[in-house]
Design a protein around this motif. Sequence first.
Motif, PDB file in Angstrom:
ATOM      1  N   ALA A 126      -0.703  -9.825  -9.963  1.00  0.00           N
ATOM      2  CA  ALA A 126      -0.999  -8.442 -10.352  1.00  0.00           C
ATOM      3  C   ALA A 126      -0.333  -7.424  -9.432  1.00  0.00           C
ATOM      4  O   ALA A 126       0.008  -6.318  -9.860  1.00  0.00           O
ATOM      5  CB  ALA A 126      -2.510  -8.227 -10.367  1.00  0.00           C
ATOM      6  N   ALA A 127      -0.136  -7.804  -8.170  1.00  0.00           N
ATOM      7  CA  ALA A 127       0.416  -6.882  -7.183  1.00  0.00           C
ATOM      8  C   ALA A 127       1.936  -6.960  -7.064  1.00  0.00           C
ATOM      9  O   ALA A 127       2.523  -6.240  -6.252  1.00  0.00           O
ATOM     10  CB  ALA A 127      -0.213  -7.153  -5.817  1.00  0.00           C
ATOM     11  N   ALA A 128       2.572  -7.813  -7.852  1.00  0.00           N
ATOM     12  CA  ALA A 128       4.023  -7.976  -7.763  1.00  0.00           C
ATOM     13  C   ALA A 128       4.739  -6.672  -8.092  1.00  0.00           C
ATOM     14  O   ALA A 128       4.220  -5.820  -8.832  1.00  0.00           O
ATOM     15  CB  ALA A 128       4.486  -9.085  -8.712  1.00  0.00           C
ATOM     16  N   ASP A 129       5.937  -6.501  -7.539  1.00  0.00           N
ATOM     17  CA  ASP A 129       6.747  -5.317  -7.839  1.00  0.00           C
ATOM     18  C   ASP A 129       7.141  -5.303  -9.314  1.00  0.00           C
ATOM     19  O   ASP A 129       6.928  -6.280 -10.042  1.00  0.00           O
ATOM     20  CB  ASP A 129       8.004  -5.317  -6.970  1.00  0.00           C
ATOM     21  N   ASP A 130       7.748  -4.208  -9.731  1.00  0.00           N
ATOM     22  CA  ASP A 130       8.143  -4.065 -11.133  1.00  0.00           C
ATOM     23  C   ASP A 130       9.085  -5.182 -11.581  1.00  0.00           C
ATOM     24  O   ASP A 130       9.087  -5.564 -12.754  1.00  0.00           O
ATOM     25  CB  ASP A 130       8.826  -2.706 -11.357  1.00  0.00           C
ATOM     26  N   ASP A 131       9.880  -5.692 -10.650  1.00  0.00           N
ATOM     27  CA  ASP A 131      10.812  -6.773 -11.005  1.00  0.00           C
ATOM     28  C   ASP A 131      10.158  -8.154 -10.869  1.00  0.00           C
ATOM     29  O   ASP A 131      10.827  -9.184 -10.986  1.00  0.00           O
ATOM     30  CB  ASP A 131      12.076  -6.702 -10.154  1.00  0.00           C
ATOM     31  N   GLY A 132       8.839  -8.166 -10.607  1.00  0.00           N
ATOM     32  CA  GLY A 132       8.113  -9.430 -10.508  1.00  0.00           C
ATOM     33  C   GLY A 132       8.167 -10.086  -9.153  1.00  0.00           C
ATOM     34  O   GLY A 132       7.646 -11.191  -8.971  1.00  0.00           O
ATOM     35  N   SER A 133       8.790  -9.444  -8.166  1.00  0.00           N
ATOM     36  CA  SER A 133       8.968 -10.073  -6.866  1.00  0.00           C
ATOM     37  C   SER A 133       7.824  -9.746  -5.909  1.00  0.00           C
ATOM     38  O   SER A 133       7.174  -8.705  -6.014  1.00  0.00           O
ATOM     39  CB  SER A 133      10.299  -9.646  -6.248  1.00  0.00           C
ATOM     40  N   PHE A 191       5.780 -14.363  -0.753  1.00  0.00           N
ATOM     41  CA  PHE A 191       4.851 -15.470  -0.935  1.00  0.00           C
ATOM     42  C   PHE A 191       3.967 -15.679   0.294  1.00  0.00           C
ATOM     43  O   PHE A 191       2.787 -16.007   0.170  1.00  0.00           O
ATOM     44  CB  PHE A 191       5.646 -16.754  -1.224  1.00  0.00           C
ATOM     45  N   VAL A 192       4.528 -15.463   1.483  1.00  0.00           N
ATOM     46  CA  VAL A 192       3.771 -15.735   2.707  1.00  0.00           C
ATOM     47  C   VAL A 192       2.565 -14.812   2.811  1.00  0.00           C
ATOM     48  O   VAL A 192       1.425 -15.262   2.961  1.00  0.00           O
ATOM     49  CB  VAL A 192       4.669 -15.603   3.953  1.00  0.00           C
ATOM     50  N   THR A 193       2.797 -13.510   2.747  1.00  0.00           N
ATOM     51  CA  THR A 193       1.697 -12.568   2.951  1.00  0.00           C
ATOM     52  C   THR A 193       0.763 -12.487   1.759  1.00  0.00           C
ATOM     53  O   THR A 193      -0.435 -12.243   1.919  1.00  0.00           O
ATOM     54  CB  THR A 193       2.231 -11.165   3.282  1.00  0.00           C
ATOM     55  N   ASN A 194       1.284 -12.696   0.545  1.00  0.00           N
ATOM     56  CA  ASN A 194       0.448 -12.528  -0.639  1.00  0.00           C
ATOM     57  C   ASN A 194      -0.295 -13.795  -1.060  1.00  0.00           C
ATOM     58  O   ASN A 194      -1.310 -13.706  -1.754  1.00  0.00           O
ATOM     59  CB  ASN A 194       1.293 -12.017  -1.818  1.00  0.00           C
ATOM     60  N   ILE A 195       0.220 -14.962  -0.666  1.00  0.00           N
ATOM     61  CA  ILE A 195      -0.447 -16.210  -1.073  1.00  0.00           C
ATOM     62  C   ILE A 195      -0.726 -17.128   0.114  1.00  0.00           C
ATOM     63  O   ILE A 195      -1.871 -17.511   0.350  1.00  0.00           O
ATOM     64  CB  ILE A 195       0.385 -16.949  -2.144  1.00  0.00           C
ATOM     65  N   ALA A 196       0.296 -17.478   0.880  1.00  0.00           N
ATOM     66  CA  ALA A 196       0.135 -18.550   1.868  1.00  0.00           C
ATOM     67  C   ALA A 196      -0.886 -18.232   2.954  1.00  0.00           C
ATOM     68  O   ALA A 196      -1.613 -19.120   3.405  1.00  0.00           O
ATOM     69  CB  ALA A 196       1.488 -18.878   2.503  1.00  0.00           C
ATOM     70  N   VAL A 197      -0.956 -16.968   3.384  1.00  0.00           N
ATOM     71  CA  VAL A 197      -1.868 -16.657   4.494  1.00  0.00           C
ATOM     72  C   VAL A 197      -3.330 -16.663   4.078  1.00  0.00           C
ATOM     73  O   VAL A 197      -4.220 -16.873   4.905  1.00  0.00           O
ATOM     74  CB  VAL A 197      -1.552 -15.282   5.138  1.00  0.00           C
ATOM     75  N   GLU A 198      -3.590 -16.413   2.791  1.00  0.00           N
ATOM     76  CA  GLU A 198      -4.949 -16.061   2.401  1.00  0.00           C
ATOM     77  C   GLU A 198      -5.933 -17.221   2.401  1.00  0.00           C
ATOM     78  O   GLU A 198      -7.026 -17.114   2.953  1.00  0.00           O
ATOM     79  CB  GLU A 198      -4.935 -15.392   1.016  1.00  0.00           C
ATOM     80  N   ILE A 202       7.413 -19.838   8.864  1.00  0.00           N
ATOM     81  CA  ILE A 202       8.123 -18.950   7.930  1.00  0.00           C
ATOM     82  C   ILE A 202       7.401 -17.607   7.914  1.00  0.00           C
ATOM     83  O   ILE A 202       6.199 -17.544   7.641  1.00  0.00           O
ATOM     84  CB  ILE A 202       8.171 -19.540   6.507  1.00  0.00           C
ATOM     85  N   LYS A 203       8.137 -16.539   8.203  1.00  0.00           N
ATOM     86  CA  LYS A 203       7.547 -15.201   8.218  1.00  0.00           C
ATOM     87  C   LYS A 203       7.558 -14.558   6.839  1.00  0.00           C
ATOM     88  O   LYS A 203       6.675 -13.771   6.508  1.00  0.00           O
ATOM     89  CB  LYS A 203       8.322 -14.286   9.174  1.00  0.00           C
ATOM     90  N   GLN A 204       8.583 -14.877   6.049  1.00  0.00           N
ATOM     91  CA  GLN A 204       8.726 -14.224   4.751  1.00  0.00           C
ATOM     92  C   GLN A 204       9.460 -15.160   3.795  1.00  0.00           C
ATOM     93  O   GLN A 204      10.415 -15.834   4.182  1.00  0.00           O
ATOM     94  CB  GLN A 204       9.506 -12.913   4.896  1.00  0.00           C
ATOM     95  N   LEU A 205       8.968 -15.195   2.563  1.00  0.00           N
ATOM     96  CA  LEU A 205       9.604 -15.997   1.516  1.00  0.00           C
ATOM     97  C   LEU A 205       9.508 -15.200   0.209  1.00  0.00           C
ATOM     98  O   LEU A 205       8.450 -15.142  -0.425  1.00  0.00           O
ATOM     99  CB  LEU A 205       8.897 -17.352   1.360  1.00  0.00           C
ATOM    100  N   GLN A 206      10.618 -14.557  -0.153  1.00  0.00           N
ATOM    101  CA  GLN A 206      10.606 -13.684  -1.315  1.00  0.00           C
ATOM    102  C   GLN A 206      10.751 -14.516  -2.594  1.00  0.00           C
ATOM    103  O   GLN A 206      11.687 -15.324  -2.730  1.00  0.00           O
ATOM    104  CB  GLN A 206      11.735 -12.655  -1.217  1.00  0.00           C
ATOM    105  N   VAL A 207       9.830 -14.330  -3.520  1.00  0.00           N
ATOM    106  CA  VAL A 207       9.822 -15.050  -4.792  1.00  0.00           C
ATOM    107  C   VAL A 207       9.661 -14.053  -5.929  1.00  0.00           C
ATOM    108  O   VAL A 207       9.386 -12.868  -5.701  1.00  0.00           O
ATOM    109  CB  VAL A 207       8.685 -16.101  -4.841  1.00  0.00           C
TER     110      VAL A 207
END
Length: 416
Positions: A143-150, A153-160, A406-411
């Motif tokens: 739901a929080a993805a940018d307009d292009d769907g990106s 992954f680390v901050t939005n899924i892996a850490v939680e 991994i600090k950041q993984l853009q998906v």
Amino acid sequence: MSCPHLPEGFDFTDPDLLQARIPHPEFAQMRQTAPVWWCAQPAGISGFDDEGYWVVTRHADVKYVSTHPELFSSHTNTAVIRFNESISRDQIEVQKLIMLNMDPPEHTRVRQIVQRGFTPRAVRSLEQALRDRARSIVETALAAADDDGSFDFVTNIAVELPLQAIAELIGVPQEDRSKIFDWSNKMAAYDDPEYAITEEVGTEAAMEIVSYSMNLAAARKECPAQDIVSQLVAAEGKGNLNSDEFGFFVILLAVAGNETTRNAISHGMHAFLTHPDQWELYKRERPETTAEEIVRWATPVVSFQRTATQDTELGGQQIKKGDRVGLFYSSANNDPEVFENPETFDISRDPNPHLGFGGGGPHFCLGKSLAVMEINLIFNAIADVLPDLRLVGDPRRLRSAWLNGIKQLQVSTAAS
């Protein structure tokens, strides 16, 4: 054996090296030519007043050291193989209060207490709540993805999920989980200039966790609840933890239970997205062997260390009392003597005697079953909600001397 051919000054704990890559070619060379090899270091560069450490790369040798604490101590110099060179010996000594850095019999006493929170029944009791949280985490990321769907992954899924699991386990209010995340990051990321974390800031973060945990323990003593904190501290003097011991146990959870599982999840997603055949297999069959292969592949802790308690021999080398010995799990988990095609990411691999949870012995990961559950739950949720996830860019790696982070993984959720 022949001599290894490494550049002068090559150091397997160099944080710049590990930020760029895991040195698998060099590990392979060491396993063949010098499985126990002396790595010289300038005195003080790792925070230790010595001239280097032994690099142990073979699966069998790493396991041997891990299972002989009477020969190889975690307490003498702690299990962390490289601190920042500015750390004081007094700061290292404080770290010995953490269970990871204890030896039997004190380690045995503390572990027997805290393992009450990790019994099969205790872990199973968390499963439904964590299943719901995993689904919610992935749906929120979508739901929080940018307009292009990106999204990252680390901050939005892996850490939680690791944070929420710790909060669930010890009764930390969910609204405080970001504090634990921030403090644990500051403790573990002292080598990464992007975070601008000094040893002093890391120490302050550790003390914040201890203070928070002691207050939590005090509250449970006054008013016990149905959580692990109450079990561990409510009856101090009757085989339970005192407030200080509980505080340092939470530090261990914040780093060993949070950082490692988060990085396993991040590396696992990257592995799936760069091995699409394995992602398709996972979505179709959800094999029970998946989490173990993700941990082997990721090996979130590159290395820990032990210190020889007496003169001994290892891998044909004479180890002197007081020598530091580096256990390189990243190498052991790719040892072709143990794993067929170790360079292949294979979620159906079975058996899988990897050392990603330690090499056995007293320090075998207390939270293994919880970590495996978290990995299974989060990837089940991702496969259900985001089955067409794709990679947008290369992962940005953490600069660390001993963590494979991994600090950041853009998906992206959008079609390419």
